[in-house]
Design a protein around this motif. Structure first.
Motif, PDB file in Angstrom:
ATOM      1  N   PHE A  80     -11.447  26.070   2.404  1.00 57.39           N
ATOM      2  CA  PHE A  80     -11.936  25.856   3.910  1.00 57.39           C
ATOM      3  C   PHE A  80     -11.028  26.029   5.089  1.00 57.39           C
ATOM      4  CE2 PHE A  80     -12.955  22.659   7.294  1.00 57.39           C
ATOM      5  CZ  PHE A  80     -14.183  23.338   7.861  1.00 57.39           C
ATOM      6  N   LEU A  81      -9.916  25.840   4.816  1.00 58.20           N
ATOM      7  CA  LEU A  81      -8.647  25.993   5.904  1.00 58.20           C
ATOM      8  C   LEU A  81      -7.445  25.628   5.150  1.00 58.20           C
ATOM      9  CD1 LEU A  81      -9.631  23.412   8.886  1.00 58.20           C
ATOM     10  CD2 LEU A  81      -9.800  25.966   8.909  1.00 58.20           C
ATOM     11  N   ARG A  82      -6.452  26.731   5.713  1.00 56.98           N
ATOM     12  CA  ARG A  82      -5.140  26.509   4.958  1.00 56.98           C
ATOM     13  C   ARG A  82      -4.521  25.235   5.517  1.00 56.98           C
ATOM     14  NH1 ARG A  82      -0.159  26.900   6.123  1.00 56.98           N
ATOM     15  NH2 ARG A  82      -0.170  27.830   8.218  1.00 56.98           N
ATOM     16  N   GLN A  92     -19.371  24.573  10.004  1.00 54.10           N
ATOM     17  CA  GLN A  92     -18.572  24.357   8.749  1.00 54.10           C
ATOM     18  C   GLN A  92     -17.995  23.018   8.656  1.00 54.10           C
ATOM     19  OE1 GLN A  92     -15.921  27.518   8.061  1.00 54.10           O
ATOM     20  NE2 GLN A  92     -17.232  28.892   7.379  1.00 54.10           N
ATOM     21  N   VAL A  93     -17.487  22.532   9.935  1.00 58.90           N
ATOM     22  CA  VAL A  93     -16.687  21.319   9.948  1.00 58.90           C
ATOM     23  C   VAL A  93     -17.696  20.341   9.827  1.00 58.90           C
ATOM     24  CG1 VAL A  93     -15.412  19.690  11.540  1.00 58.90           C
ATOM     25  CG2 VAL A  93     -14.732  22.002  11.614  1.00 58.90           C
ATOM     26  N   ARG A  94     -19.098  20.266  10.514  1.00 60.31           N
ATOM     27  CA  ARG A  94     -20.181  19.557  10.377  1.00 60.31           C
ATOM     28  C   ARG A  94     -20.429  19.208   8.766  1.00 60.31           C
ATOM     29  NH1 ARG A  94     -22.938  20.731  16.066  1.00 60.31           N
ATOM     30  NH2 ARG A  94     -22.399  18.753  17.112  1.00 60.31           N
ATOM     31  N   GLU A 149     -18.865  19.815   6.128  1.00 61.08           N
ATOM     32  CA  GLU A 149     -17.608  19.349   5.469  1.00 61.08           C
ATOM     33  C   GLU A 149     -17.353  17.685   5.669  1.00 61.08           C
ATOM     34  OE1 GLU A 149     -16.037  21.070   3.202  1.00 61.08           O
ATOM     35  OE2 GLU A 149     -14.185  19.758   2.902  1.00 61.08           O
ATOM     36  N   MET A 150     -17.772  17.344   6.609  1.00 60.20           N
ATOM     37  CA  MET A 150     -17.585  16.044   7.047  1.00 60.20           C
ATOM     38  C   MET A 150     -18.849  15.164   6.549  1.00 60.20           C
ATOM     39  SD  MET A 150     -16.199  13.507   8.470  1.00 60.20           S
ATOM     40  CE  MET A 150     -14.981  13.551   9.813  1.00 60.20           C
ATOM     41  N   ALA A 151     -20.140  15.859   6.594  1.00 59.30           N
ATOM     42  CA  ALA A 151     -21.331  15.275   6.055  1.00 59.30           C
ATOM     43  C   ALA A 151     -21.134  15.289   4.524  1.00 59.30           C
ATOM     44  CB  ALA A 151     -22.558  16.146   6.381  1.00 59.30           C
ATOM     45  N   ARG A 152     -20.541  16.188   4.053  1.00 60.90           N
ATOM     46  CA  ARG A 152     -20.272  16.139   2.256  1.00 60.90           C
ATOM     47  C   ARG A 152     -19.175  14.928   2.161  1.00 60.90           C
ATOM     48  NH1 ARG A 152     -18.633  22.080   0.444  1.00 60.90           N
ATOM     49  NH2 ARG A 152     -18.187  20.875  -1.507  1.00 60.90           N
ATOM     50  N   SER A 153     -18.252  14.832   2.817  1.00 63.50           N
ATOM     51  CA  SER A 153     -17.345  13.665   2.729  1.00 63.50           C
ATOM     52  C   SER A 153     -18.115  12.373   2.820  1.00 63.50           C
ATOM     53  CB  SER A 153     -16.166  13.730   3.572  1.00 63.50           C
ATOM     54  OG  SER A 153     -15.266  13.086   3.660  1.00 63.50           O
TER      55      SER A 153
END
Length: 329
Positions: free
Chosen positions: A204-206, A277-279, A281-285
Motif C-alpha cells: 500500500f505504501l512504503r 485507497q486510504v478510505r 484501508e481504514m475501513a478494512r482496519s
C-alpha cells in the motif's frame, strides 16, 4: 559496473519470509532496471554453514549458494541476518559470531531482520547502538544485552543520513524486512525505483523506519515525499471531510493542476485514487477490529452511506463489508 552483492545468512529453522521478502525487493529492483534498459544492480547470495539444502521454520527448503566461512567479507556489499526459530542455536554458534564480528568492519552494510537482532547482539555488535526487533523479542533483547539501546516501537533503524545507522542496523518482525530492503534500494537507486518496486509488490505504501510496529495506516513522512508529506499525514485524520481535488489543493496550498502532477510523479496515482485507497484501508482496519458497526465505519471513513462503502468493497475486494467483517474480524 560491478554488481553489488547482497547476501543473506540462512540457517536451520530460519523464518522464510525474513529471507525471501527482502531478497525479492532487491530482485524486483533488478527487474525494474532491466525494464528501463539498464543493467542489473544487485547480485543475490544465500550464505550457510554447509553447502546443503536447509529447512526453514515453515518446512520450505533453501539452497545455500556458498559457505559464509569461505566468503571474503570485502566481496560483500550488504549482509542481512534474518530471524526465526533457529536463532537461539545461532546465538551459541561461536564460529558464526566470530565471523560476523570480523566481517562487520569490512562491509558497507550489515543489518538484521526480525529476531536476527539477537544474533548481532550476541556477536557484541549492537552495544551502545539503537536497535529494534520483533515485538515478541524486545524484552529478550533488553534482558540479555542491557548495553543495547532497544526501541521497540519502530520498523527499522536504518538511516542513510547517519553513517553509523547506515552501516549497522536492525528491523522489526517479518514484513518490516521488506520496508528495510525498500529503504536500502531507495538509498542505492533513488525514491522512484523504490516506489515502483513497492507498487509491483502490491504494498500500500512504503513505510518509513521510524513508524510504529502497530499502525493501521502508515503514511510517508514529509522528508520522504518532498511536497506531499504534510498532506498525506493529514488525509487519514480527515476522511469524513470533503477530500475532493479542490479541497486537497487548498489544504496543500497549491493549484489542483500542480497537486495532480505531484501525486502522479511521487505516487504514480491521482489524488482521488489515493484518497479512495486510504478510505478503503481504514475501513478494512476498522472492520477487522470487530468493534464498529458498518454504518459507523462508513460514516467515519467518508463513504457517508453504507451502500457507497459496499460498492467500493465489491469493486476492489469482491466482497461486501459484512462478508469482510465476518471473515477477518
Amino acid at each position: 559496473m560491478s554488481l553489488r552483492t547482497i547476501a543473506t545468512l540462512v540457517f536451520p529453522e530460519v523464518m522464510s519470509l525474513d529471507v525471501t521478502g527482502p531478497m525479492q525487493v532487491f530482485a524486483s529492483a533488478n527487474v525494474e532496471r532491466m525494464r528501463q534498459g539498464l543493467p542489473e544492480y544487485y547480485r543475490l547470495l544465500l550464505l550457510g554453514q554447509e553447502l546443503a539444502p536447509l529447512a526453514t521454520s515453515c518446512g520450505i527448503r533453501l539452497c545455500v549458494d556458498a559457505r559464509w566461512q569461505d566468503i571474503p567479507p570485502a566481496t560483500l556489499d550488504t549482509l542481512l541476518v534474518p530471524g526465526g526459530a533457529g536463532v537461539e542455536t545461532q546465538c551459541r554458534n561461536t564460529a558464526l559470531l566470530a565471523w560476523l564480528k570480523a566481517t562487520e568492519p569490512k562491509i558497507r552494510r550489515l543489518g538484521s531482520v526480525c529476531s536476527g537482532a539477537l544474533i548481532l547482539a550476541a556477536a557484541d555488535l549492537l552495544d551502545e547502538r539503537t536497535a529494534t526487533t520483533h515485538w515478541a523479542d524486545v524484552e529478550t533483547l533488553r534482558e540479555r544485552h542491557p548495553a543495547v539501546q532497544v526501541e521497540a516501537d519502530r520498523l527499522h533503524t536504518y538511516d542513510p543520513k547517519d553513517s553509523d545507522a547506515a552501516h549497522l542496523f536492525t528491523s522489526a518482525g517479518v514484513t518490516a524486512g521488506i520496508d528495510l530492503a525498500l529503504a536500502l534500494v531507495e538509498a542505492d537507486l533513488g525514491r522512484a525505483v523504490a516506489l515502483t518496486v513497492a507498487r509491483r509488490l502490491v504494498m500500500f505504501l512504503r513505510r518509513p523506519g521510524g513508524q510504529a510496529q502497530f499502525s493501521a495506516l502508515l503514511p510517508p513522512t514529509s522528508s520522504e515525499i518532498s511536497r506531499l508529506g504534510t498532506l498525506l499525514e493529514w488525509i487519514p485524520a480527515h476522511l469524513a471531510d470533503d477530500l475532493g481535488i479542490e479541497a486537497l489543493a487548498r489544504q496543500a496550498h497549491m493549484s489542483p493542476r500542480t497537486l495532480c502532477r505531484l501525486f502522479k510523479l511521487e505516487l504514480g496515482i491521482g489524488p482521488g485514487r489515493y484518497v479512495e485507497q486510504v478510505r478503503l484501508e481504514m475501513a478494512r482496519s476498522l472492520l477487522s477490529g470487530g468493534q464498529t458497526s458498518i454504518a459507523t465505519v462508513a460514516s467515519l471513513t467518508g463513504y457517508g452511506h453504507p451502500e457507497n462503502m459496499r460498492r467500493t468493497f465489491q469493486k476492489h475486494l469482491s466482497v461486501s463489508p459484512q462478508e469482510y467483517a465476518e471473515r477477518f474480524a
